[in-house]
Structures are given as C-alpha cells and as structure tokens.
Design a protein around this motif. Structure first.
Motif, PDB file in Angstrom:
ATOM      1  N   PRO A  42       2.281   3.614  -1.399  1.00 23.46           N
ATOM      2  CA  PRO A  42       1.325   2.634  -0.889  1.00 23.46           C
ATOM      3  C   PRO A  42      -0.044   3.251  -0.678  1.00 23.46           C
ATOM      4  CG  PRO A  42       3.399   2.531   0.300  1.00 23.46           C
ATOM      5  CD  PRO A  42       3.454   3.763  -0.556  1.00 23.46           C
ATOM      6  N   ILE A  43      -1.091   2.492  -1.031  1.00 19.29           N
ATOM      7  CA  ILE A  43      -2.442   2.998  -0.813  1.00 19.29           C
ATOM      8  C   ILE A  43      -2.895   2.598   0.571  1.00 19.29           C
ATOM      9  CG2 ILE A  43      -3.065   2.963  -3.241  1.00 19.29           C
ATOM     10  CD1 ILE A  43      -4.449   0.343  -2.813  1.00 19.29           C
ATOM     11  N   HIS A  54      -5.760  -2.768  -8.371  1.00 19.70           N
ATOM     12  CA  HIS A  54      -5.172  -3.036  -7.065  1.00 19.70           C
ATOM     13  C   HIS A  54      -5.963  -4.112  -6.334  1.00 19.70           C
ATOM     14  CE1 HIS A  54      -2.508   0.580  -6.987  1.00 19.70           C
ATOM     15  NE2 HIS A  54      -3.447   1.071  -7.785  1.00 19.70           N
ATOM     16  N   SER A 103       0.490  -1.724  -3.480  1.00 18.89           N
ATOM     17  CA  SER A 103       0.584  -0.506  -4.287  1.00 18.89           C
ATOM     18  C   SER A 103       1.307  -0.728  -5.614  1.00 18.89           C
ATOM     19  CB  SER A 103       1.319   0.591  -3.505  1.00 18.89           C
ATOM     20  OG  SER A 103       2.675   0.217  -3.279  1.00 18.89           O
ATOM     21  N   ARG A 104       2.140  -1.770  -5.703  1.00 16.75           N
ATOM     22  CA  ARG A 104       3.024  -1.917  -6.860  1.00 16.75           C
ATOM     23  C   ARG A 104       2.797  -3.200  -7.656  1.00 16.75           C
ATOM     24  NH1 ARG A 104       8.116  -3.645  -7.714  1.00 16.75           N
ATOM     25  NH2 ARG A 104       8.348  -4.396  -5.581  1.00 16.75           N
ATOM     26  N   GLY A 116      -7.479   4.438  -5.778  1.00 14.38           N
ATOM     27  CA  GLY A 116      -6.460   3.420  -5.588  1.00 14.38           C
ATOM     28  C   GLY A 116      -7.054   2.048  -5.343  1.00 14.38           C
TER      29      GLY A 116
END
Length: 309
Positions: free
Chosen positions: A10-11, A129, A139-140, A185
């Motif tokens: 996770p950012i 993102h 994050s995904r 990110g």
C-alpha cells in the motif's frame, strides 16, 4: 501475475500540512504561486484557507510524485473469479460497483454500464494510482479512463484490479510496468484539512450545460465529464488539482451522489480560464471506513454571479 501482485504494498496517504500562515503567503513551501490569469496555466495557488492547489510540476518538485500517467490498454485478461471470462468489475473510490470492462468474442473492448447496457470502447488509458478508502484498492487497483461510442458523457473513469491488465499483450505489460513504476506511487488522496461547513449530501455538480474551461491555446473545452454519471453508479469525480492549475483537472477518484461531504476550502473568485462560469471547492468526503474515514479532493461548481467581479 499472483507473484507480481504480492510484491505490491500500500502507498502512504500523501498529507500536506496546511497552516494559517500559508493562506496569507504568496507561495507554498518556497515555491512561488503566481495568481493565474486568462487561460494560462499556473504552477500553484492557495485557496481561501490555505489548501494548496499544485500543478503536476509542483507535485513532482515538492512531493516527488507524479499526479497521473497514461498507458494504452488493448484488452483485458481472463478473470478467474468470473469463470475465466474476460470481464472485470469497475468500482469507485468506496469500492461500489460502476459497471464492467470486457473483451468481447470479437476481441474488442466493451464498456458495460451498471444497468447492463454495452458500449463499444474506442480508447482505454491506464491513469495510474488514484484515491480510495481502502489502502489495498489504492495500491492494487488502477484508474482507467474509458472512452466509448454513444456512452453518456463519452464514457467514464473507474478503478479496476491490475490483474485485468492482460500480460499476454505488449500494452498490458507496459501498463503494469507504468503502474508499478509511477513516480512516488502517485499523489494518492489530497491533503487533509479542517471542515468548515456542515455535513451534507454530495449533489450532481451540473456544470456541463453552463460552464466551460479554456485549453492552453484558449480553445473552449467542455466540462460535461464533471457532472454525475447515472449510467455508472451516479458517481462524481474529485480531483487532486484543478482546472486553473492543469486545464481539465485530474480525476483521482469518484464517489456517488448522496455521499456525505463537508466543505474544507474554496476560492473567492471564478476560475480565470472559465470566463466566469466555473469555480472549485475542496471537500472532505466521508467514507464510513474506520481506517480512512475521510478522503479529500476538489469538485467543481457553477460560479455564482457575486464571484465574477
């Protein structure tokens, strides 16, 4: 693909500290903020209560983060959770459904609205993102900009699992590499701020019929995409920066009409490049998620006459 997903983490939420002193300054963290005029793009500006509105260049210089990226997508991968069909759910920043993106039997992409209506896709761009209530989603899941023929407002932006990026194609591999390699990110969510207004329900901005923005060459540009999208969950975009900083605004998330929000900041005047038709307000968006109870972002509004002088 599973191995690559496992490596993603996770950012962190990017938070900018906003102080009373900042609101009175002519710059932000040593970066000069020249007031925008005409349709020229400003590097940065501060709202009434000091919320910074930063250009992409300012985000890179001050936070080491790239607001958005662009990578073409030609197809989507088989989805094991959907029986191996090439169909992937599209969701908003609160993980609510918006529709699906599919690769049809003829190999062409299709955008299917929440009610089931299909639209022929003409372009899909992976935009990196975004801002979501769930750190895992942030994050995904990638933001996709989907343009489709005859779709309301020309299509939509939405989040999709990066597992949808077809690794059997060069464009899918390039999109995944761009997503995982996005500088900093991405910018994540906007800076936190103190709520100065009552909690209300998010309304449709309804700016498309009366407002516009001018491109860097002065050409008027539609802002219809900022209106709610009934075909796709009735969502409204929120931005990490606004039209006066980078023409068109850069959507970093979307939530449904009716979501609880509270005002944090705004500007005293209409945007110069909107010919007095548009302004921006900064909102705290309630998520109902204990770990991240609020998201923050700019949402446009029609500029009232009293602000045009």
């Amino acid at each position: 693909m599973a191995t690559r997903l496992a490596r993603l983490s996770p950012i962190p939420l990017v938070l900018l500290v906003v102080t009373a002193a900042a609101s009175a300054a002519t710059g932000f963290e040593g970066r000069r903020c020249t007031p925008p005029s005409g349709h020229r793009i400003a590097d940065c500006r501060l709202a009434q209560h000091g919320t910074p509105d930063l250009s992409r260049a300012a985000w890179r210089a001050l936070r080491g983060a790239e607001v958005t990226i662009s990578s073409r997508i030609e197809s989507v991968a088989p989805n094991l959770a959907a029986g191996g069909t090439r169909a992937w759910p599209l969701i908003d920043s609160l993980a609510q459904p918006m529709g699906t993106l599919e690769t049809g039997a003829n190999g062409r992409l299709v955008l299917r609205a929440l009610g089931g209506t299909p639209y022929r896709v003409t372009s899909v761009r992976m935009r990196g993102h975004g801002c979501a209530a769930s750190p895992d989603q942030q994050s995904r899941f990638a933001l996709l900009q989907i343009i489709a023929a005859k779709a309301p407002a020309g299509g939509t932006q939405a989040f999709a699992d990066i597992a949808a990026l077809d690794q059997a194609t060069g464009s899918g591999r390039a999109a995944l590499a761009a997503f995982t390699g996005q500088r900093g990110g991405g910018t994540g969510c906007g800076p936190a701020g103190r709520e100065i207004g009552r909690v209300r329900k998010l309304a449709d901005p309804r700016v498309g019929a009366t407002a516009h923005a001018r491109l860097s060459d002065g050409t008027p540009n539609t802002v219809t995409e900022y209106d709610a999208k009934p075909a796709f969950g009735n969502v409204v975009y929120f931005m990490s920066n606004t039209t006066s900083v980078s023409v068109g605004g850069i959507a970093r998330g979307m939530v449904r009409v009716g979501t609880p929000i509270a005002k944090v900041d705004g500007f005293r005047r209409c945007d110069p490049n909107s010919d007095g038709t548009l302004t921006w307000r900064y909102w705290s968006i309630r998520t109902g998620v204990p770990g991240r109870p609020r998201l923050y972002g700019w949402i446009p509004a029609r500029c009232p006459a009293r602000m045009r002088s």
